[in-house]
Write an enzyme that holds these catalytic residues in place. Structure first.
Site, PDB file in Angstrom:
ATOM      1  N   GLY A 109       2.683  -1.052   4.372  1.00  0.00           N
ATOM      2  CA  GLY A 109       2.752   0.374   4.050  1.00  0.00           C
ATOM      3  C   GLY A 109       4.194   0.814   3.867  1.00  0.00           C
ATOM      4  N   GLY A 110       4.764   1.394   4.914  1.00  0.00           N
ATOM      5  CA  GLY A 110       6.104   1.980   4.837  1.00  0.00           C
ATOM      6  C   GLY A 110       7.152   1.085   4.181  1.00  0.00           C
TER       7      GLY A 110
ATOM      8  CD  GLU B 230      -3.788  -2.296   7.358  1.00  0.00           C
ATOM      9  OE1 GLU B 230      -2.660  -2.522   6.906  1.00  0.00           O
ATOM     10  OE2 GLU B 230      -4.446  -1.293   7.053  1.00  0.00           O
TER      11      GLU B 230
ATOM     12  N   GLY C 146       2.231   2.462  10.839  1.00  0.00           N
ATOM     13  CA  GLY C 146       3.197   3.543  10.693  1.00  0.00           C
ATOM     14  C   GLY C 146       3.860   3.956  11.989  1.00  0.00           C
TER      15      GLY C 146
ATOM     16  CG  HIS D 150      -6.003   2.125   5.102  1.00  0.00           C
ATOM     17  ND1 HIS D 150      -5.592   3.059   6.021  1.00  0.00           N
ATOM     18  CD2 HIS D 150      -4.997   1.225   4.996  1.00  0.00           C
ATOM     19  CE1 HIS D 150      -4.378   2.744   6.443  1.00  0.00           C
ATOM     20  NE2 HIS D 150      -3.984   1.635   5.835  1.00  0.00           N
TER      21      HIS D 150
ATOM     22  CB  SER E 224       4.862  -1.529  12.214  1.00  0.00           C
ATOM     23  OG  SER E 224       4.497  -0.167  12.388  1.00  0.00           O
TER      24      SER E 224
ATOM     25  CG  ASN F 266      -1.744   1.205   1.395  1.00  0.00           C
ATOM     26  OD1 ASN F 266      -1.821   2.033   0.487  1.00  0.00           O
ATOM     27  ND2 ASN F 266      -2.390   1.349   2.544  1.00  0.00           N
ATOM     28  CD1 TRP F 267       3.462   0.778  -2.707  1.00  0.00           C
ATOM     29  CD2 TRP F 267       3.725   1.835  -4.662  1.00  0.00           C
ATOM     30  NE1 TRP F 267       4.160  -0.068  -3.543  1.00  0.00           N
ATOM     31  CE2 TRP F 267       4.330   0.559  -4.759  1.00  0.00           C
ATOM     32  CE3 TRP F 267       3.756   2.671  -5.779  1.00  0.00           C
ATOM     33  CZ2 TRP F 267       4.965   0.113  -5.916  1.00  0.00           C
ATOM     34  CZ3 TRP F 267       4.391   2.230  -6.935  1.00  0.00           C
ATOM     35  CH2 TRP F 267       4.990   0.961  -7.011  1.00  0.00           C
ATOM     36  CE  LYS F 268      -0.324   3.293   4.672  1.00  0.00           C
ATOM     37  NZ  LYS F 268      -0.246   3.441   6.115  1.00  0.00           N
TER      38      LYS F 268
ATOM     39  CD  GLU G 265      -3.056   5.590   6.694  1.00  0.00           C
ATOM     40  OE1 GLU G 265      -3.043   5.603   5.444  1.00  0.00           O
ATOM     41  OE2 GLU G 265      -2.144   5.083   7.378  1.00  0.00           O
TER      42      GLU G 265
HETATM   43  P1  PGA Z   1       2.564   0.414   7.740  1.00  0.00           P
HETATM   44  O1  PGA Z   1       1.122   0.607   7.057  1.00  0.00           O
HETATM   45  O2  PGA Z   1       3.144  -0.872   7.198  1.00  0.00           O
HETATM   46  O3  PGA Z   1       3.358   1.614   7.299  1.00  0.00           O
HETATM   47  O4  PGA Z   1       2.356   0.345   9.203  1.00  0.00           O
HETATM   48  C1  PGA Z   1       0.265  -0.476   6.850  1.00  0.00           C
HETATM   49  C2  PGA Z   1      -1.039   0.010   6.240  1.00  0.00           C
HETATM   50  O5  PGA Z   1      -1.516   1.072   6.644  1.00  0.00           O
HETATM   51  O6  PGA Z   1      -1.606  -0.637   5.351  1.00  0.00           O
END
Ligand code: PGA
Length: 253
Positions: A236-237, A169, A175, A98, A215, A12-14, A100
């Site tokens: 994500g990251g 999640e 993050g 998600h 994470s 997930n490159w956001k 976010e």
């Molecule tokens: P993260 O994000 O790996 O940076 O914690 C995961 C996500 O939000 O899908």
């Protein structure tokens, strides 16, 4: 009888990567994973890079996913993207709900449910995200919260329930560098599977892949993915760099 389920790892490159940077990253990942078929790999770039990334990974084992969509097929919805538009770019997957988007964009279980149904109708596989906040965990409400999100976001799917992917999640792990322990994650994954079983029967529950997200790093991926109810990850990251993402994918094999 339990069917073999391939693990799935999605990046997930956001809201990251310019077009040029996205092309470089996709090409690097493809170079390292072109012959790797043991794990299903999905890249979810921002909308602006979907077409370009899709062209790079076309005819490969890597699949394309989007990070959101609207439930309507078209019309006066400024700033939105429809399921058909995503299919048009050869997307196979779409991340929905998600945390976010739930926290910052007013996404609710009801809107997620509409989107899930629209995605399935358009032949897209939704990756439906659920998870509790730190306050909810500390108040020991994790099960209640996840129960509500799973049952409402996935209400009324009938046999299509077997076609979705769930991502657990925990919000406090996204993050933050603070990962759920394999035991904490497994406990909630088993609970999600129980809920899927109650809604759609044992066979459906066994067929659905439940991803862990929050994470995930090369150092913790293999241990998380080794849990009986963890069928892959939403990254994500660590998906923003080819080396760490590829290492995580290999850790899922
Ligand atoms: P993260 O994000 O790996 O940076 O914690 C995961 C996500 O939000 O899908």
């Amino acid at each position: 009888m339990k069917k073999f389920k391939k693990k799935l790892v999605a990046g997930n490159w956001k809201m990251n990567k310019t077009l040029a940077d996205a092309q470089v990253l996709a090409a690097e990942i493809l170079r390292d994973l072109a012959d790797f078929t043991e794990v299903e790999v999905v890249l979810c770039p921002p909308f602006t890079a979907l077409k370009a990334v899709g062209e790079i990974i076309s005819n490969s084992v890597i699949k394309l996913g989007a990070q959101n969509m609207h439930w309507e097929a078209g019309g006066a919805f400024t700033g939105e993207v429809s399921p058909g538009m995503l299919r048009d770019l050869y997307c196979h997957y779409v991340i929905l709900g998600h945390s976010e988007r739930r926290a910052h964009c007013g996404e609710t279980d009801e809107t997620v449910n509409r989107k899930v149904k629209a995605a399935l109708a358009a032949n897209l596989t939704p990756i439906v995200c659920v998870g509790e906040t730190l306050a909810q965990r500390e108040e020991e409400r994790t099960r209640d919260v996840v129960h509500g999100q799973v049952t409402q976001s996935l209400a009324g799917l009938g046999d299509d329930l077997a076609r979705i992917v769930v991502a657990y999640e925990p919000v406090w792990a996204i993050g933050t560098g603070r990962t759920a322990t394999p035991e904490q994650a497994q406990e909630v994954h088993a609970f999600v599977r129980e809920l899927l079983g109650a809604a759609g029967g044992a066979e459906t529950a066994a067929a659905v892949r439940i991803l862990y997200g929050g994470s995930v790093k090369p150092a913790n991926a293999a241990e998380l993915f080794a849990q009986p109810d963890i069928d892959g990850g939403l990254i994500g990251g660590a998906s923003l760099e080819a080396r760490s993402f590829v290492e995580i994918v290999r850790g899922a094999a």
